[in-house]
Write an enzyme that holds these catalytic residues in place. Structure first.
Site, PDB file in Angstrom:
ATOM      1  CG  ASN A  71      59.409 -24.752  23.161  1.00 22.84           C
ATOM      2  OD1 ASN A  71      59.316 -25.300  24.255  1.00 22.84           O
ATOM      3  ND2 ASN A  71      59.102 -25.372  22.028  1.00 22.84           N
ATOM      4  CE  LYS A  92      80.180 -23.692  14.825  1.00 24.94           C
ATOM      5  NZ  LYS A  92      81.453 -23.428  15.458  1.00 24.94           N
ATOM      6  CG  ASP A 146      48.387 -28.401  14.644  1.00 25.44           C
ATOM      7  OD1 ASP A 146      48.303 -29.341  15.459  1.00 25.44           O
ATOM      8  OD2 ASP A 146      48.061 -27.236  14.919  1.00 25.44           O
ATOM      9  CB  ILE A 147      51.289 -33.537  15.962  1.00 27.39           C
ATOM     10  CG1 ILE A 147      52.670 -33.203  15.389  1.00 27.39           C
ATOM     11  CG2 ILE A 147      51.156 -35.024  16.217  1.00 27.39           C
ATOM     12  CD1 ILE A 147      53.811 -33.398  16.377  1.00 27.39           C
ATOM     13  CE  LYS A 201      46.168 -22.228  20.135  1.00 26.60           C
ATOM     14  NZ  LYS A 201      47.288 -21.902  21.033  1.00 26.60           N
ATOM     15  CE  LYS A 220      46.255 -26.130  17.348  1.00 23.26           C
ATOM     16  NZ  LYS A 220      47.655 -26.499  17.580  1.00 23.26           N
TER      17      LYS A 220
HETATM   18  N1  CTP Z   1      50.613 -28.858  18.552  1.00 27.52           N
HETATM   19  C1  CTP Z   1      50.921 -29.934  17.762  1.00 27.52           C
HETATM   20  N2  CTP Z   1      51.684 -29.791  16.648  1.00 27.52           N
HETATM   21  C2  CTP Z   1      52.130 -28.578  16.282  1.00 27.52           C
HETATM   22  C3  CTP Z   1      51.807 -27.448  17.064  1.00 27.52           C
HETATM   23  C4  CTP Z   1      51.044 -27.628  18.186  1.00 27.52           C
HETATM   24  O1  CTP Z   1      50.531 -31.063  18.103  1.00 27.52           O
HETATM   25  N3  CTP Z   1      52.867 -28.469  15.204  1.00 27.52           N
HETATM   26  C5  CTP Z   1      49.743 -29.026  19.713  1.00 27.52           C
HETATM   27  C6  CTP Z   1      50.405 -28.805  21.044  1.00 27.52           C
HETATM   28  O2  CTP Z   1      50.959 -30.005  21.562  1.00 27.52           O
HETATM   29  C7  CTP Z   1      49.258 -28.320  21.886  1.00 27.52           C
HETATM   30  C8  CTP Z   1      48.382 -27.585  20.919  1.00 27.52           C
HETATM   31  O3  CTP Z   1      48.748 -28.062  19.633  1.00 27.52           O
HETATM   32  O4  CTP Z   1      48.480 -29.382  22.387  1.00 27.52           O
HETATM   33  C9  CTP Z   1      48.451 -26.088  20.960  1.00 27.52           C
HETATM   34  O5  CTP Z   1      49.677 -25.616  20.625  1.00 27.52           O
HETATM   35  P1  CTP Z   1      49.990 -24.040  20.563  1.00 27.52           P
HETATM   36  O6  CTP Z   1      51.428 -23.924  20.195  1.00 27.52           O
HETATM   37  O7  CTP Z   1      49.514 -23.392  21.792  1.00 27.52           O
HETATM   38  O8  CTP Z   1      49.031 -23.600  19.408  1.00 27.52           O
HETATM   39  P2  CTP Z   1      49.322 -23.203  17.949  1.00 27.52           P
HETATM   40  O9  CTP Z   1      48.521 -24.034  17.082  1.00 27.52           O
HETATM   41  O10 CTP Z   1      50.783 -23.189  17.711  1.00 27.52           O
HETATM   42  O11 CTP Z   1      48.743 -21.752  17.895  1.00 27.52           O
HETATM   43  P3  CTP Z   1      49.447 -20.377  18.237  1.00 27.52           P
HETATM   44  O12 CTP Z   1      50.931 -20.637  18.270  1.00 27.52           O
HETATM   45  O13 CTP Z   1      49.003 -19.523  17.156  1.00 27.52           O
HETATM   46  O14 CTP Z   1      48.924 -19.983  19.578  1.00 27.52           O
END
Ligand code: CTP
Length: 398
Positions: A208, A286, A305-306, A338, A342
């Site tokens: 990304n 590959k 989700d960490i 969120k 979380k």
């Molecule tokens: N994050 C994380 N681990 C993941 C995904 C996200 O720790 N697998 C953490 C990111 O570091 C950030 C927060 O969660 O602090 C929000 O991440 P974001 O990508 O905006 O949220 P998502 O949970 O992915 O929600 P969405 O993509 O539906 O907006």
């Protein structure tokens, strides 16, 4: 920055010992007094004369150097220091420290002291990854020993991986952080930063646009307030902050493992743009065009989700858990939801719609959301956002 500070520098016997000489200069440049101590093995790599010439102090080599001094010379030597730095900390020295062995001057000094100790491990990648070394490392962390590095990279032995000693500038930065007396002195803060790469095959990956700029700025701001920072970074395009313990990772799964290994922490800030999905059918070789025009198809699996995991830890949860929310629409509503979902304490929400230029840019406009409401900050430099956020973290942990 280190004026008036006295550093006892224990140089272990590894090829990285030559970098310890550069470290002496780096510490002196910052105003510290450096007293070198060489192990027998270190003398195979650098001479006491070069260490003492650079330090402008006597270089100590064995216990019997001290017999002509005041009684219990080694105890005074270790206690007179503001910080003991072990660089390079070899696998052998770490094992001795973890087990309280005191067979030579270096290990005796380390056992005879209650001064804080910072180690810069350096060894072959297999030695570093060996369960015995990892056990010793965990033991040392539990004993309050601080660590800087090791870095990933090419090693003198021809292998590649973690085990290379942190650069002297990074070690000197960690020394400053250890001796800083800011409002976050003595606090451990964990920061995740940058994007993650999720492999498709050995040469392709999904990524990304995160540059890691906001995370790096935050790391710097936290170090400046005296925090001990573990900085867990995906493949970012900006350099990591100086003075942190840097852990480089690639995938979301590696980031999770690194976060778990770095805990406990007083606060954890999740600035990384973690991939939500990994490629479940990633190929070991590959992927080739077979000439038939058939298109490959990717299956996805959800990554852990960490932030949510750490926020919801039953035991050992950091006192303050901060997440980031990158949104392109309905910023406030999405970010508030969120935070609740979380379970983190704060969410730093920002609008990453392409027209804002925030993702990959130098400025940020954020809204800080906690259980009591939302506070919008004006658009400002990412460094400024970082300093303001670090100050708020310091207030929350005070
Ligand atoms: N994050 C994380 N681990 C993941 C995904 C996200 O720790 N697998 C953490 C990111 O570091 C950030 C927060 O969660 O602090 C929000 O991440 P974001 O990508 O905006 O949220 P998502 O949970 O992915 O929600 P969405 O993509 O539906 O907006």
């Amino acid at each position: 920055m280190l004026a008036g500070k006295r550093i006892l520098l224990i140089i272990g016997g590894g090829i990285a010992a030559y970098k310890a000489l550069e470290l002496i200069r780096e510490l002196k440049r910052r105003g510290a007094t450096v007293v070198p101590v060489l192990t027998r093995a270190a003398e195979q790599f650098v001479t006491p004369l070069s260490a003492s010439a650079l330090a402008g102090e006597k270089a100590y080599r064995d216990l019997f150097d001290l017999t002509d001094e005041a009684e219990m010379g080694h105890i005074q030597l270790s206690r007179s220091a503001d910080l003991i730095v072990v660089a390079p900390a070899t696998a052998d020295l770490m094992a001795k420290m973890a087990n309280g062995l005191a067979g030579d001057l270096a290990s005796t000094l380390l056992l005879a002291t209650d001064t804080r100790v910072l180690i810069a491990p350096a060894m072959n990648v297999r030695m570093w990854q060996h369960p015995a070394t990892q056990r010793n490392l965990a033991r040392l962390a539990a004993d309050g020993v601080e660590t800087v590095g090791p870095d990933n990279g090419d090693m003198a032995c021809g292998e590649y991986g973690p085990g290379r000693m942190a650069e002297p500038v990074a070690i000197a930065g960690a020394v400053e952080a250890a001796l800083a007396d800011g409002p976050l002195a003595g606090r451990h803060v964990l920061v995740t930063s940058g994007p993650t790469h999720e492999p498709i095959d050995p040469v392709r990956y999904i990524a990304n646009r995160s540059s890691g700029a906001q995370g790096s700025a935050l790391g710097r701001a936290l170090v400046a307030l005296g925090a001990r920072v573990t900085f867990i970074s995906g493949p970012a395009s900006v350099p990591p902050p100086e003075g942190v313990t840097l852990v480089r990772v690639e995938t979301a799964a590696e980031m999770l493992a690194a976060v778990e290994a770095a805990l406990p922490a007083d606060a954890a800030v999740f600035a990384a743009a973690v991939a939500d999905w990994r490629v479940a059918n990633a190929a070991g070789n590959k992927i080739k065009k077979d000439g038939s025009g058939a298109l490959p198809s990717l299956d996805f699996a959800e990554n852990a989700d960490i932030l949510a995991r750490v926020s919801q830890m039953a035991l050992g949860r950091p006192r303050l858990v901060v997440g980031f929310a990158a949104e392109t629409d309905n910023l406030l509503a999405h970010a508030q939801a969120k935070r609740k979902r979380k379970g983190c304490d704060w969410i730093v929400a920002n609008d990453v719609s392409p027209e804002t230029g925030i993702m990959g840019g130098s400025e940020n406009a954020v809204t800080l959301i906690d259980a009591n409401g939302a506070e919008s900050w004006p658009r400002m430099d990412k460094d400024m956002v970082a300093r303001r956020l670090a100050a708020r973290i310091a207030e929350a942990l005070a």
